[in-house]
Design a protein around this motif. Structure first.
Motif, PDB file in Angstrom:
ATOM      1  N   TRP A  11      14.691  16.207  14.777  1.00 38.65           N
ATOM      2  CA  TRP A  11      16.141  16.089  14.629  1.00 38.65           C
ATOM      3  C   TRP A  11      16.907  17.168  15.398  1.00 38.65           C
ATOM      4  CZ3 TRP A  11      17.278  11.580  12.729  1.00 38.65           C
ATOM      5  CH2 TRP A  11      16.344  10.943  11.920  1.00 38.65           C
ATOM      6  N   VAL A  12      16.269  17.847  16.336  1.00 33.08           N
ATOM      7  CA  VAL A  12      16.959  18.910  17.064  1.00 33.08           C
ATOM      8  C   VAL A  12      18.125  18.389  17.899  1.00 33.08           C
ATOM      9  CG1 VAL A  12      15.041  20.520  17.107  1.00 33.08           C
ATOM     10  CG2 VAL A  12      15.267  18.848  18.944  1.00 33.08           C
ATOM     11  N   MET A  13      18.128  17.079  18.166  1.00 32.03           N
ATOM     12  CA  MET A  13      19.222  16.540  18.969  1.00 32.03           C
ATOM     13  C   MET A  13      20.510  16.407  18.147  1.00 32.03           C
ATOM     14  SD  MET A  13      17.318  14.172  17.658  1.00 32.03           S
ATOM     15  CE  MET A  13      17.021  12.500  17.239  1.00 32.03           C
TER      16      MET A  13
ATOM     17  N   ALA B 256      29.368  15.786  13.215  1.00 28.89           N
ATOM     18  CA  ALA B 256      29.338  14.334  12.978  1.00 28.89           C
ATOM     19  C   ALA B 256      27.889  13.835  12.920  1.00 28.89           C
ATOM     20  CB  ALA B 256      30.100  13.604  14.077  1.00 28.89           C
ATOM     21  N   GLY B 257      27.038  14.338  13.792  1.00 28.15           N
ATOM     22  CA  GLY B 257      25.633  13.951  13.780  1.00 28.15           C
ATOM     23  C   GLY B 257      24.948  14.387  12.496  1.00 28.15           C
ATOM     24  N   ALA B 258      25.263  15.579  12.033  1.00 28.41           N
ATOM     25  CA  ALA B 258      24.680  16.081  10.783  1.00 28.41           C
ATOM     26  C   ALA B 258      25.153  15.237   9.600  1.00 28.41           C
ATOM     27  CB  ALA B 258      25.053  17.539  10.577  1.00 28.41           C
ATOM     28  N   LYS B 259      26.438  14.872   9.591  1.00 30.26           N
ATOM     29  CA  LYS B 259      26.962  14.030   8.508  1.00 30.26           C
ATOM     30  C   LYS B 259      26.284  12.664   8.523  1.00 30.26           C
ATOM     31  CE  LYS B 259      31.506  16.112   7.926  1.00 30.26           C
ATOM     32  NZ  LYS B 259      32.952  15.933   8.071  1.00 30.26           N
ATOM     33  N   SER B 260      26.127  12.107   9.705  1.00 31.11           N
ATOM     34  CA  SER B 260      25.466  10.801   9.818  1.00 31.11           C
ATOM     35  C   SER B 260      24.034  10.883   9.319  1.00 31.11           C
ATOM     36  CB  SER B 260      25.482  10.320  11.269  1.00 31.11           C
ATOM     37  OG  SER B 260      26.802  10.104  11.691  1.00 31.11           O
ATOM     38  N   SER B 261      23.343  11.938   9.690  1.00 35.43           N
ATOM     39  CA  SER B 261      21.968  12.142   9.234  1.00 35.43           C
ATOM     40  C   SER B 261      21.913  12.237   7.715  1.00 35.43           C
ATOM     41  CB  SER B 261      21.422  13.446   9.792  1.00 35.43           C
ATOM     42  OG  SER B 261      20.394  13.195  10.685  1.00 35.43           O
TER      43      SER B 261
END
Length: 171
Positions: free
Chosen positions: A96-98, A103-108
């Motif tokens: 998950w380094v990408m 927003a990416g963290a929230k989606s994850s």
């Protein structure tokens, strides 16, 4: 001492919450009190800053929080279940380094929350996600969002293929 506390707690695991709480008061609380008394008596007998001293010091500093479970039959004694549920995420974190944006963290977080809730409700996450991704687009123009109730992981209206087979079905 800690093993004795866990052994006693294990005997209570299948009880309803209120009875669990009452029995904890009778059998587990005295063991917890004895443990904290022992720790406080022995912290000065071990070398300061040793691993044992650090463990004793942690116990003393966190005593209030380590006893919370005693007053509520629904609160687990430890956080092992929570740790197990995120184990897969922690093991795969290098994948998950990408995720380098908020927003990416929230989606994850949303995806993992849905997946773990599906597992907790005895669903097959892959099939459940496939169902969600098929059904939600059918309702994009809907003003009424009540269809979402049928998509929740605990909904009895989910298709059978989303559910893991029950023990009776596996026989």
């Amino acid at each position: 001492m800690i093993q004795a506390i866990y052994r006693e707690e294990k005997l209570l695991k299948d009880l309803p919450a209120e009875e669990h709480k009452i029995r904890r008061q009778l059998s587990v609380r005295p063991l917890m009190e004895a443990y904290f008394t022992w720790v406080k008596e022995n912290i000065l007998k071990v070398p300061q800053k040793s691993k044992t001293w650090e463990g004793f010091n942690y116990s003393i500093n966190q005593e209030k929080y380590l006893k919370v479970f005693l007053d509520d039959g629904e609160v687990p004694m430890d956080n092992n279940a929570a740790e197990q549920s995120i184990r897969g995420f922690c093991i795969g974190k290098k994948n998950w380094v990408m995720i380098d944006t908020v927003a990416g963290a929230k989606s994850s977080a949303i995806i993992y929350s849905i997946a773990e809730t599906a597992k907790a409700n005895n669903l097959k996450p892959y099939d459940y996600f496939e169902y969600l991704l098929t059904e939600i687009p059918k309702h994009l123009d809907d003003i009424d969002r009540s269809f979402l109730d049928d998509l929740l992981p605990w909904s009895p209206n989910l298709p059978a293929n989303c559910r893991k087979p029950g023990k009776e079905e596996m026989k």
